[in-house]
Write a protein that holds these residues in place. Structure first.
Motif, PDB file in Angstrom:
ATOM      1  N   GLN A  77     -11.273   1.570   5.029  1.00  0.00           N
ATOM      2  CA  GLN A  77     -10.941   2.188   3.753  1.00  0.00           C
ATOM      3  C   GLN A  77     -12.081   3.119   3.346  1.00  0.00           C
ATOM      4  N   ASP A  78     -11.737   4.322   2.926  1.00  0.00           N
ATOM      5  CA  ASP A  78     -12.757   5.297   2.528  1.00  0.00           C
ATOM      6  C   ASP A  78     -13.830   5.444   3.600  1.00  0.00           C
ATOM      7  N   VAL A  84      -3.325   4.997  -2.103  1.00  0.00           N
ATOM      8  CA  VAL A  84      -4.319   5.770  -1.366  1.00  0.00           C
ATOM      9  C   VAL A  84      -3.950   7.244  -1.473  1.00  0.00           C
ATOM     10  N   VAL A 113       0.855  -1.184   0.000  1.00  0.00           N
ATOM     11  CA  VAL A 113       0.000   0.000   0.000  1.00  0.00           C
ATOM     12  C   VAL A 113       0.893   1.237   0.000  1.00  0.00           C
ATOM     13  N   VAL A 142      -5.274  -3.573   5.364  1.00  0.00           N
ATOM     14  CA  VAL A 142      -6.229  -2.462   5.372  1.00  0.00           C
ATOM     15  C   VAL A 142      -7.513  -2.932   6.039  1.00  0.00           C
ATOM     16  N   GLN A 189      -1.629  -0.963  -3.907  1.00  0.00           N
ATOM     17  CA  GLN A 189      -2.828  -0.147  -3.737  1.00  0.00           C
ATOM     18  C   GLN A 189      -2.374   1.257  -3.384  1.00  0.00           C
ATOM     19  N   THR A 192      -8.510   5.928   6.524  1.00  0.00           N
ATOM     20  CA  THR A 192      -7.888   4.626   6.269  1.00  0.00           C
ATOM     21  C   THR A 192      -7.180   4.154   7.528  1.00  0.00           C
TER      22      THR A 192
END
Length: 482
Positions: A411-412, A52, A4, A408, A50, A401
Motif C-alpha cells: 500500500q502506498d 484507493v 477495497v 492488501v 477502503q 498497491t
C-alpha cells in the motif's frame, strides 16, 4: 472480509474482449472481484470500504511468474557474469550441496516478499534444491509465511527424479502438501533424453498424485528433442506440463507440445545471457503454443516481470528483423505487441497453472490486483498507451498497491506486514554460512569467473600507429590482452 475500491484508474481487464476502461473503478469484496465500473460511471462505495485513489494509474491483474528458483535468492547478483556452465558447476556439482534447510528458508522468504513488492502475486518456486524433506519443509514454511500466492515445484538436483520421487518421506510430504490448500504443488525435474527413460517413475508419481510437471526443455547442451519425444511416446505430455525455456527445440517438438496442450515458460533475460538458446517466442508464436513469462533466478537477474516483458519484446522483434534482413526484406509491422507480453505476464501464467480464476479483472474472479501509479515520477505521465506503459515504461518502484486474494499486501509503495530487518538477518546468516564454507578464495573466484581472451582487430583507419602505454593498459583491461 475486506472491501477495497480502486477509484478512477485506467483498467486493463485482460478479458477476452481486450477491454480497457478509462477512468474506471474496480471493487474488491472479500477474495473476489465484485465489479468493474465503466468509464466515468462511479461505483457506489460500500460501507467500511477502503478507497484507493487510482487516478493517473493503471489497474491490472496481478502478474504470474511460472518459473523462479526462489531458494537461490540469498545469492542475489553473485553470478552476474556466469554462463550456464558456471551455474551448473556451482549449484549442481559443487556448492549447491552445502545449502542447509535454513538457507532454503531464507532464499524463499526473501524471494516471496520480492515478488509481491514487484506486483507478482503468484510465483512458481522451481525448488530443485530440496535435498531432504527438511529442506522441503523449510521451503514451504517460508512461502506460507508470506501473504502471496505460491506454487512449490518440488525437485532435487542432487539425485535422479526416479530416486527422490520414490522416497517414502518425500511421497508423504507431497501428499500432505497436496491436501494443504494453501500452496499449489508441482513436480520439477528434467528429462535428459536417455533412451531408458528413467524419469518415467517420477512422471508416474505425478500422475498418481494429480500433479503437473514443470521441466527445463530445449536447453543447449542439457535437454533436447529426445526428451520431448520420450515424454510424448510414453504418454506423459499433458496440458498440465510447463516446458521452461524451450529454446533449442525443433519444429517436431513444438508440434508435440502444441498437440498435447502444454505451455512454454519463457525466461528471456536468462536465455539471452546464460545460453539456453535464443528466446523462443519468435518460433513459439507460429505454433500457437500458450506462453507465460518467468525470471528464473536472482543469482543473475531481477525478479521483476516488467524486465521480462520488455526483454521479450526486444528479443522477439530483433529476431524478426534479423530473419527478414537475411532474406533481403524489411519488417514494416511487428508481430509481437505490447499487449501480448502483458497478457503473457498475467493470463498466460494463469493458463499455464490451470487457474481460470486468475489473470483477468472480471466479476467473480479471484481478487489478485495491482495498481501501477507513481505521482513522484515524471515517467508516469502522459498515460497514452497503457499496454506500452506497462511493458516499456513501468518498473517495480511504480507498483503502488498490491492485493492478493482480497488482502492488501502493498500500500502506498510499502509492503504491509513485512519485517524486512528480520528477512535481512536470515539472508545475511546464509551468506555468512556459504562464504565461510567455501572459503574466501573460492567465494571470490566463483563470483568473478576468468575473463577469456578477446580478439581485437587492427584498424587501418587511424591517424597514427603510435599507442601509448595507457592505451595498451586500457585495452588489456577491457579485452583481456596481455
Amino acid at each position: 472480509m475486506t472491501t477495497v475500491l480502486l477509484r478512477g484508474g485506467t483498467v486493463l481487464t485482460m478479458d477476452d474482449q481486450h477491454t480497457v476502461v478509462q477512468d474506471g473503478d474496480v471493487l474488491v469484496d472479500g477474495d473476489r472481484i465484485a465489479a468493474v465500473g465503466q468509464s466515468g460511471q462511479r461505483l457506489d462505495v460500500p460501507e467500511g470500504a477502503q478507497v484507493v485513489d487510482a487516478a493517473g494509474g493503471i489497474v491490472m491483474p496481478g502478474m504470474i511468474d511460472t518459473h523462479r528458483h526462489m531458494w537461490q535468492t540469498a545469492m542475489r547478483a553473485y553470478g552476474a557474469d556466469w554462463t550456464l556452465t558456471q551455474y551448473f558447476v556451482w549449484y549442481y556439482l559443487e556448492h549447491g550441496k552445502i545449502f542447509r534447510p535454513e538457507d532454503i528458508h531464507a532464499g524463499n522468504l526473501t524471494s516471496a516478499w520480492e515478488s509481491l513488492e514487484a506486483g507478482v502475486t503468484t510465483t512458481v518456486d522451481w525448488s530443485h534444491g530440496l535435498q531432504s524433506v527438511d529442506h522441503a519443509e523449510a521451503a514451504a514454511d517460508a512461502l506460507k509465511a508470506v501473504p502471496g500466492r505460491f506454487v512449490l515445484a518440488y525437485g532435487n538436483i542432487q539425485a535422479g527424479p526416479w530416486e527422490w520421487s520414490a522416497d517414502p518421506s518425500v511421497r508423504a510430504f507431497l501428499e500432505r502438501l497436496r491436501d494443504d490448500g494453501q500452496l499449489g504443488l508441482q513436480l520439477a525435474f528434467d528429462v535428459t533424453g536417455d533412451p531408458a527413460f528413467p524419469e518415467r517413475a517420477a512422471f508416474e508419481v505425478a500422475r498418481e498424485l494429480g500433479l503437473g510437471v514443470t521441466t527445463h526443455a530445449g536447453v543447449w547442451g542439457a535437454t533436447n528433442d529426445n526428451g520431448i519425444k520420450l515424454m510424448h511416446e510414453n504418454g506423459f505430455m499433458t496440458p498440465q506440463n510447463i516446458y521452461v525455456h524451450a529454446a533449442t527445440l525443433t519444429t517436431d517438438s513444438y508440434q508435440r507440445i502444441a498437440a498435447t496442450g502444454g505451455s512454454i515458460s519463457v525466461s528471456t533475460e536468462s536465455e539471452q545471457s546464460a545460453g539456453q538458446g535464443y528466446p523462443p517466442t519468435w518460433q513459439v508464436r507460429r505454433h500457437n503454443i500458450p506462453v507465460s513469462l518467468s525470471m528464473d533466478t536472482s543469482v543473475w537477474w531481477s525478479g521483476d516481470l516488467f524486465s521480462a516483458m520488455r526483454t521479450t519484446l526486444g528479443a522477439d522483434r530483433a529476431r524478426e528483423h534479423l530473419e527478414a534482413h537475411m532474406k533481403g526484406e524489411t519488417v514494416t509491422h511487428s508481430h509481437l505487441r505490447a499487449e501480448h507480453v502483458v497478457d503473457w505476464a498475467t493470463r498466460g501464467g494463469a493458463r499455464a497453472l490451470g487457474r481460470d480464476d486468475l489473470g483477468s479483472l472480471e466479476p467473480g474472479k479471484k481478487a489478485d490486483v495491482i495498481l501501477i501509479k507513481n505521482d513522484a515520477s515524471p515517467v508516469s505521465f502522459p498515460l497514452i498507451n497503457p499496454y506500452g506503459q506497462v511493458a516499456f515504461q513501468a518498473q517495480r518502484g511504480d507498483v503502488h498497491t498490491v492485493i492478493v486474494d482480497g488482502r492488501v499486501v502493498k500500500q502506498d509503495h510499502q509492503l504491509v506486514g513485512c519485517d524486512l530487518p528480520a528477512v535481512r538477518r536470515e539472508v545475511e546468516a546464509t551468506v555468512d554460512h556459504l562464504r565461510s564454507a567455501l572459503g574466501e578464495d573460492a567465494w571470490r573466484s566463483g563470483m568473478n569467473p576468468e575473463l577469456p581472451e578477446g580478439e581485437v582487430f587492427d584498424n587501418p583507419y587511424q591517424y597514427t600507429a603510435y599507442k601509448s602505454d595507457s592505451t595498451r593498459e586500457a585495452r588489456g583491461t577491457i579485452f583481456g590482452e596481455s
